[in-house]
Design an enzyme around this catalytic site. Sequence first.
Site, PDB file in Angstrom:
ATOM      1  N   ASP A   1       1.706   9.400  32.556  1.00  0.00           N
ATOM      2  CA  ASP A   1       2.567   8.274  32.237  1.00  0.00           C
ATOM      3  C   ASP A   1       2.750   7.458  33.512  1.00  0.00           C
ATOM      4  OD1 ASP A   1       4.559   6.510  31.545  1.00  0.00           O
ATOM      5  OD2 ASP A   1       6.035   8.032  30.973  1.00  0.00           O
TER       6      ASP A   1
ATOM      7  N   SER B   1      -5.193 -10.303  32.968  1.00  0.00           N
ATOM      8  CA  SER B   1      -5.343 -11.017  31.696  1.00  0.00           C
ATOM      9  C   SER B   1      -5.334 -12.512  31.946  1.00  0.00           C
ATOM     10  CB  SER B   1      -4.193 -10.664  30.753  1.00  0.00           C
ATOM     11  OG  SER B   1      -4.244 -11.452  29.578  1.00  0.00           O
TER      12      SER B   1
ATOM     13  N   TYR C   1       4.898  -9.646  29.131  1.00  0.00           N
ATOM     14  CA  TYR C   1       3.513  -9.218  29.383  1.00  0.00           C
ATOM     15  C   TYR C   1       2.798 -10.202  30.298  1.00  0.00           C
ATOM     16  CZ  TYR C   1      -1.464  -8.451  28.269  1.00  0.00           C
ATOM     17  OH  TYR C   1      -2.820  -8.256  28.339  1.00  0.00           O
TER      18      TYR C   1
END
Length: 274
Positions: free
Chosen positions: A77, A158, A170
Amino acid sequence: MTPATPTTPAPPATPARFDGHSVLITAAGQGIGAATAHRLAAEGASVLVTDLDAERAQDTAAAIREAGGAAESLACDVADRAAVEAAVVHAVAVFGGLDVLVNNAYAAGQDAPLFEDETDDVWQRDLDITLSGPFRCARAALPHLAASGRGAIVTIGSVNGEQDFGGHAYSAAKAGLASLTRTLAGHAGPRGVRVNLVAPGTVRTDAWSGRDAELERLAALYPLGRVGTPEDIAAAVAFLASSDAAWITGTTLRVDGGILAVNTGFRRAMEGRG
């Protein structure tokens, strides 16, 4: 005399750019991470496949081994500093060092209809995994990457980090990754570690499952006429992680079908094509 039978040339062998290299990839149980794990293993790397989902990580590592590659798996994680540090220690212990870190894990919560209704929880989760996760991984891995003498960090960003495609938290996190890439490249360069970022456009992954019609509409906006595949991104990661990119650091490589360079919708409107 019987004419010679034509022979079909053998396909070129996969280059072994990563022979003797060890690699740690986050969120490699599926999608871009899994494709990258397969690509680097096919080029000779020993890969530690990590994922929040231990079973997915195991499946990817098993598939790599079945294909003749070297891979181990571990649940990790990236929001947990101890888990990240344990993954790095595991890679070093199993493979004898660490040469490449690929930061792929992310979170992308849904925007509220109105910005003033956005919650702290969604914002914090997206930033904690998407931006702080790579920070934790780089922090843990950097001493080992520097010791390898050929260290490289490649982070998956991105196009959302450069232009509005929706997703407040995001997109902010992905923009932050581009900045972190530049600042970390300046710090790590004198230590022999290169740091770069790949910025994909729309990629056909499990996140788009059941949304084929939407993907078809989006494909029409891309100058190259299609959305991307995980393998498109894996190829770019392999380049930036390899010695072929030995004099490249601190850069963002757009792998986006041209969507940031060409406004296809505008061009069509100007040409009267809707």
